[in-house]
Design a protein around this motif. Structure first.
Motif, mmCIF file in Angstrom:
data_model
loop_
_atom_site.group_PDB
_atom_site.id
_atom_site.type_symbol
_atom_site.label_atom_id
_atom_site.label_comp_id
_atom_site.label_asym_id
_atom_site.label_seq_id
_atom_site.Cartn_x
_atom_site.Cartn_y
_atom_site.Cartn_z
ATOM 1 N N TYR A 69 -0.368 7.302 2.721
ATOM 2 C CA TYR A 69 -0.479 6.463 1.534
ATOM 3 C C TYR A 69 -1.873 6.506 0.904
ATOM 4 N N TRP A 70 -2.558 7.604 1.128
ATOM 5 C CA TRP A 70 -3.893 7.745 0.550
ATOM 6 C C TRP A 70 -3.808 8.103 -0.935
ATOM 7 N N GLY B 288 0.806 -1.212 0.000
ATOM 8 C CA GLY B 288 0.000 0.000 0.000
ATOM 9 C C GLY B 288 0.838 1.261 0.000
ATOM 10 N N ALA B 289 2.101 1.160 0.463
ATOM 11 C CA ALA B 289 2.981 2.319 0.447
ATOM 12 C C ALA B 289 3.324 2.743 -0.972
ATOM 13 N N ARG C 90 6.499 14.691 -0.380
ATOM 14 C CA ARG C 90 7.700 14.649 0.453
ATOM 15 C C ARG C 90 7.495 13.829 1.715
ATOM 16 N N TYR C 91 6.284 13.821 2.258
ATOM 17 C CA TYR C 91 6.055 13.166 3.542
ATOM 18 C C TYR C 91 6.143 11.642 3.485
ATOM 19 N N VAL C 92 6.094 11.040 2.293
ATOM 20 C CA VAL C 92 6.179 9.574 2.243
ATOM 21 C C VAL C 92 7.621 9.093 2.387
ATOM 22 N N PHE C 93 8.599 10.009 2.306
ATOM 23 C CA PHE C 93 9.996 9.602 2.278
ATOM 24 C C PHE C 93 10.681 9.628 3.644
ATOM 25 N N GLY C 94 10.069 10.174 4.628
ATOM 26 C CA GLY C 94 10.692 10.184 5.932
ATOM 27 C C GLY C 94 11.712 11.293 6.098
ATOM 28 N N TYR D 56 8.811 3.461 6.258
ATOM 29 C CA TYR D 56 7.389 3.140 6.148
ATOM 30 C C TYR D 56 6.681 3.505 7.442
ATOM 31 N N SER D 57 5.437 3.951 7.317
ATOM 32 C CA SER D 57 4.609 4.273 8.477
ATOM 33 C C SER D 57 3.661 3.118 8.745
ATOM 34 N N GLU D 58 3.869 2.426 9.844
ATOM 35 C CA GLU D 58 3.032 1.272 10.183
ATOM 36 C C GLU D 58 1.566 1.658 10.307
#
Length: 523
Positions: free
Chosen positions: A414-415, A108-109, A482-486, A397-399
């Motif tokens: 991850y929307w 899903g990521a 940007r927020y998906v990359f940590g 990844y954000s659990e």
């Protein structure tokens, strides 16, 4: 509680508790808490090797010879298929420890929390194929040995009963869950390896190391097309684990070294050369016989024919549970009305019906060939996209955000676009479709472009190339937020500065998803 085992946790933390094998697993695809992550890379090795150290793998090992290759050509095709497939598979064991869930949900990521149903579809396809193969060939081996040793008459009724017993035991083990499955595979790793290696003694003096039926035997008319098809069929075995590695690695602590995870997977797949090469060598002994299993049992000395019952039973059990477990686990989230146990029962029942219809009404070899082809062509580009995504995200990844859709929520990292990341989807769909158009898995899968390279199957090259190029291009043309990359930012790709969608409850979600939302808050 006296049977509980304790494994040291990294960094001096409290040890994780390993449940008894007879305890029914309570976790579904929810995030596994740190205190419940009781597995190690060695367990990942055992469950992969045990799940493949079976008659199902032996059958796949016979294909290069059945397709007309000489003994040493078949050995070469087998080694190539195992090694190449393992290289693509290795990264798929990295996601579970980072996300605490299975690979379909982890995807899903990169595909979106709703778009991850692609992984669920691949999981279902693989599970039905390998559960069916394991029960088919293991059941046939048991029946063949019983006929040879007891004189009982072969019949569809007898085969149906044996299939039912094997399939039923598999479902029982799957219901108990991961700990019981791990125990079974520990036994199979040692037991079946010893029994298969005893074949060297059983067939001493019968093996012809110079076996070569000649060029006229090539199934596709010439050497290279036949060699490539053989390697691709073998490659289907390691690739088949791609959707499932997270099912088991999610119980491994998050801080486990990636190198140990990669090594465990590669080593386990290399060890599958034991059953693969058993299949290659023994296929030369019964070449020309319509039923490999029956012919091999009739050729074996009585003492080894009896041992083959054990090999078949343990192997059928091991392959069946590793295949069925993951699909039951994942479909409990796709269909939230079903618990993990209920989903396992439903999928197991459907697969068993498929076994009976497929084995009695269709050609086994053609069915296996087609399923393996579809798995390789569709799963490999999905794995390539996942691996590229892991690299550019630096393994971040954000659990909690991965669980948004499962819990009846909207938003989160991850929307993307209504729960779908079209970058991943737009790379996978054409890769799989074009791969099928170039495929040559006769007689059921024969794409219109199969002859463009003189009969050599280009399906995998096309699928991998299209997926990799398209995904990288899309990441550059349509940068991800940007927020998906940590905290460390992206690696090698640009990003866009857009606000992160807030996580909010979806009031249209089913009551079953809302219940999971409530459970997550309480935990």
């Amino acid at each position: 509680m006296s049977d509980l085992q304790h494994d040291p946790a990294p960094g001096g933390a409290s040890p994780a508790v390993r449940p008894r094998a007879t305890e029914v697993e309570q976790h579904g695809i929810d995030t596994i808490p740190a205190e419940h992550r009781h597995s190690r890379p060695l367990d990942l090795f055992r469950i992969q090797f045990g799940g493949a150290n079976t008659f199902a793998t032996i059958i796949l090992g016979t294909f290069p010879v059945l397709l007309g290759l000489s003994l040493w050509q078949a050995v070469a095709a087998t080694v190539v298929g195992v090694v190449v497939g393992s290289l693509f598979l290795m990264p798929m064991g990295l996601f579970g420890p980072l996300t605490g869930t299975n690979n379909a949900v982890s995807s899903g990521a990169h595909f979106g929390v709703r778009g991850r149903v692609v992984g669920s579809f691949l999981s279902l396809l693989t599970a039905i194929a390998f559960y069916s193969i394991s029960v088919w060939v293991s059941g046939d081996a048991v029946v063949g040995a019983l006929v040879r040793l007891t004189g009982i008459g072969d019949s569809d009724l007898l085969r149906g009963v044996v299939y039912a017993v094997l399939g039923g035991i598999v479902i029982v083990v799957v219901v108990y869950g991961y700990a019981f499955m791990l125990l079974v595979n520990k036994v199979v790793v040692f037991g079946n390896t010893a029994l298969i290696l005893l074949g060297a003694l059983a067939y001493t003096g019968q093996v012809d190391l110079g076996y070569d039926p000649g060029p006229q035997a090539y199934a596709l008319g010439s050497f290279w097309p036949t060699f490539v098809l053989s390697a691709l069929i073998v490659m289907g075995n390691p690739i088949s684990f791609g959707a499932f590695l997270g099912d088991w690695s999610r119980y491994i602590p998050r801080r486990t070294s990636p190198g140990r995870l990669l090594g465990a997977t590669f080593a386990a797949q290399l060890m599958t050369l034991v059953p693969f090469l058993f299949g290659v060598v023994t296929a030369t002994l019964v070449a020309g016989d319509a039923d490999y299993v029956v012919a091999l049992i009739n050729l074996s000395p009585a003492w080894y024919a009896a041992l083959l019952i054990v090999v078949a039973f343990l192997g059928g059990l091991s392959t069946g549970i590793t295949s069925l477990y993951g699909t039951g686990l994942d479909f409990s989230s796709v269909f939230p009305r079903l618990s993990r146990v209920q989903a396992s029962l439903v999928i197991g029942a459907l697969a068993f019906v498929f076994i009976l219809v497929g084995r009695l009404a269709f050609d086994l070899i053609a069915s296996v060939n087609a399923f393996i082809g579809a798995i390789v062509i569709c799963t490999t580009p999905w794995m390539v996209i996942m691996t590229i995504g892991y690299v550019v995200r630096r393994g971040h990844y954000s659990e909690t955000d991965l669980q948004v859709f499962n819990q009846g929520r909207l938003g989160g990292a991850y929307w993307f676009d209504a729960g779908v990341n079209w970058r991943g989807m737009a790379a996978w769909i054409p890769a799989a479709v074009l791969g099928l158009l170039f495929a040559n898995y006769p007689p059921l899968i024969q794409g219109p472009f199969r002859d463009v390279a003189g009969g050599i199957d280009l399906s995998l090259v096309v699928a991998i190339g299209v997926a990799a190029v398209a995904y990288v291009v899309l990441l550059h043309v349509f940068p991800e937020p940007r927020y998906v990359f940590g905290p460390d930012g992206p690696r090698g790709v640009p990003s866009s500065d857009v606000p992160r969608p807030p996580v909010e409850d979806d009031h249209r979600a089913s009551g079953h998803r809302a219940d999971k939302r409530t459970t997550a808050v309480r935990s």
